[in-house]
Design a protein around this motif. Sequence first.
Motif, PDB file in Angstrom:
ATOM      1  N   ALA A   6       0.834  -1.209   0.000  1.00  0.00           N
ATOM      2  CA  ALA A   6       0.000   0.000   0.000  1.00  0.00           C
ATOM      3  C   ALA A   6       0.868   1.259   0.000  1.00  0.00           C
ATOM      4  O   ALA A   6       2.072   1.221   0.269  1.00  0.00           O
ATOM      5  N   HIS A   8       0.781   5.232   1.609  1.00  0.00           N
ATOM      6  CA  HIS A   8       0.169   6.192   2.527  1.00  0.00           C
ATOM      7  C   HIS A   8       0.714   7.594   2.307  1.00  0.00           C
ATOM      8  O   HIS A   8       0.409   8.501   3.074  1.00  0.00           O
ATOM      9  N   ARG A  35      -8.322   9.909  -1.906  1.00  0.00           N
ATOM     10  CA  ARG A  35      -7.839   9.635  -0.554  1.00  0.00           C
ATOM     11  C   ARG A  35      -7.576   8.147  -0.394  1.00  0.00           C
ATOM     12  O   ARG A  35      -6.508   7.728  -0.020  1.00  0.00           O
ATOM     13  N   ARG A  36      -8.578   7.344  -0.704  1.00  0.00           N
ATOM     14  CA  ARG A  36      -8.430   5.892  -0.566  1.00  0.00           C
ATOM     15  C   ARG A  36      -8.999   5.233  -1.824  1.00  0.00           C
ATOM     16  O   ARG A  36     -10.190   5.349  -2.103  1.00  0.00           O
ATOM     17  N   ARG A  38      -8.063   1.773  -4.800  1.00  0.00           N
ATOM     18  CA  ARG A  38      -7.181   0.746  -5.357  1.00  0.00           C
ATOM     19  C   ARG A  38      -6.845   1.141  -6.791  1.00  0.00           C
ATOM     20  O   ARG A  38      -7.736   1.435  -7.591  1.00  0.00           O
ATOM     21  N   LEU A  48      -3.076  -0.366  -3.025  1.00  0.00           N
ATOM     22  CA  LEU A  48      -4.038   0.483  -2.346  1.00  0.00           C
ATOM     23  C   LEU A  48      -3.388   1.816  -2.006  1.00  0.00           C
ATOM     24  O   LEU A  48      -2.312   1.853  -1.403  1.00  0.00           O
ATOM     25  N   ASP A  50      -3.957   4.830   0.386  1.00  0.00           N
ATOM     26  CA  ASP A  50      -4.697   5.109   1.618  1.00  0.00           C
ATOM     27  C   ASP A  50      -4.040   6.312   2.304  1.00  0.00           C
ATOM     28  O   ASP A  50      -3.207   6.155   3.193  1.00  0.00           O
TER      29      ASP A  50
END
Length: 193
Positions: A6, A8, A35-36, A38, A48, A50
């Motif tokens: 992922a 961030h 923002r979030r 896949r 992802l 996130d």
Amino acid sequence: MPDLPASHRVIRKPETGGKVPVDRVVLGYDERFLRRKRLMTEAGAGFLVDLAETSSVSAGDCFELLDGRLVVVEAAAEPVLVVTGANLPRLAWHIGNRHTPCQIEPARLVIRDDHVLKGMLAGLGATVGHAMEPFTPEGGAYGHGRTMGHDHGFGAHDHLRGPVLTLPHALAGLHVQHQGFARVEDDPEAPDE
């Protein structure tokens, strides 16, 4: 291809520290506001995103994966209008007055394909043509990102409070407001002047 770790964090293009991205994602203008979500890379790996808050990601920015690798963002080609004419500042003003994202270049303006704006701009003397190309409009005036409408924060304008104009006594009960009109009944005990 297996999924990637992922992400961030977004690394802005001048801050990559010389790291070479391992893959890329191609995203349209709306897809670059997230923002979030896949995402799939060009090589077919999913990952992802996130982020702590909704962010506008520009072409050349990178998603930093949890293992430190980078995935670069490329702007996808999408339907746009290319605007040219003798008075680009005036045309840009009319586009901005409609809170429309605009890509500003020395000899042209680029906006999303919109038949209403196309007609307005043609009526103002612009030459307007259709194209398929990446759309990378100007960000907001207060930092990186997008313009987000006409909200200046609570109480910044007091749009709906108090009289705006001083009117003669015969019209004193009418309060003019930014978003409409409201009639305030005359005080029945107030003497006529």
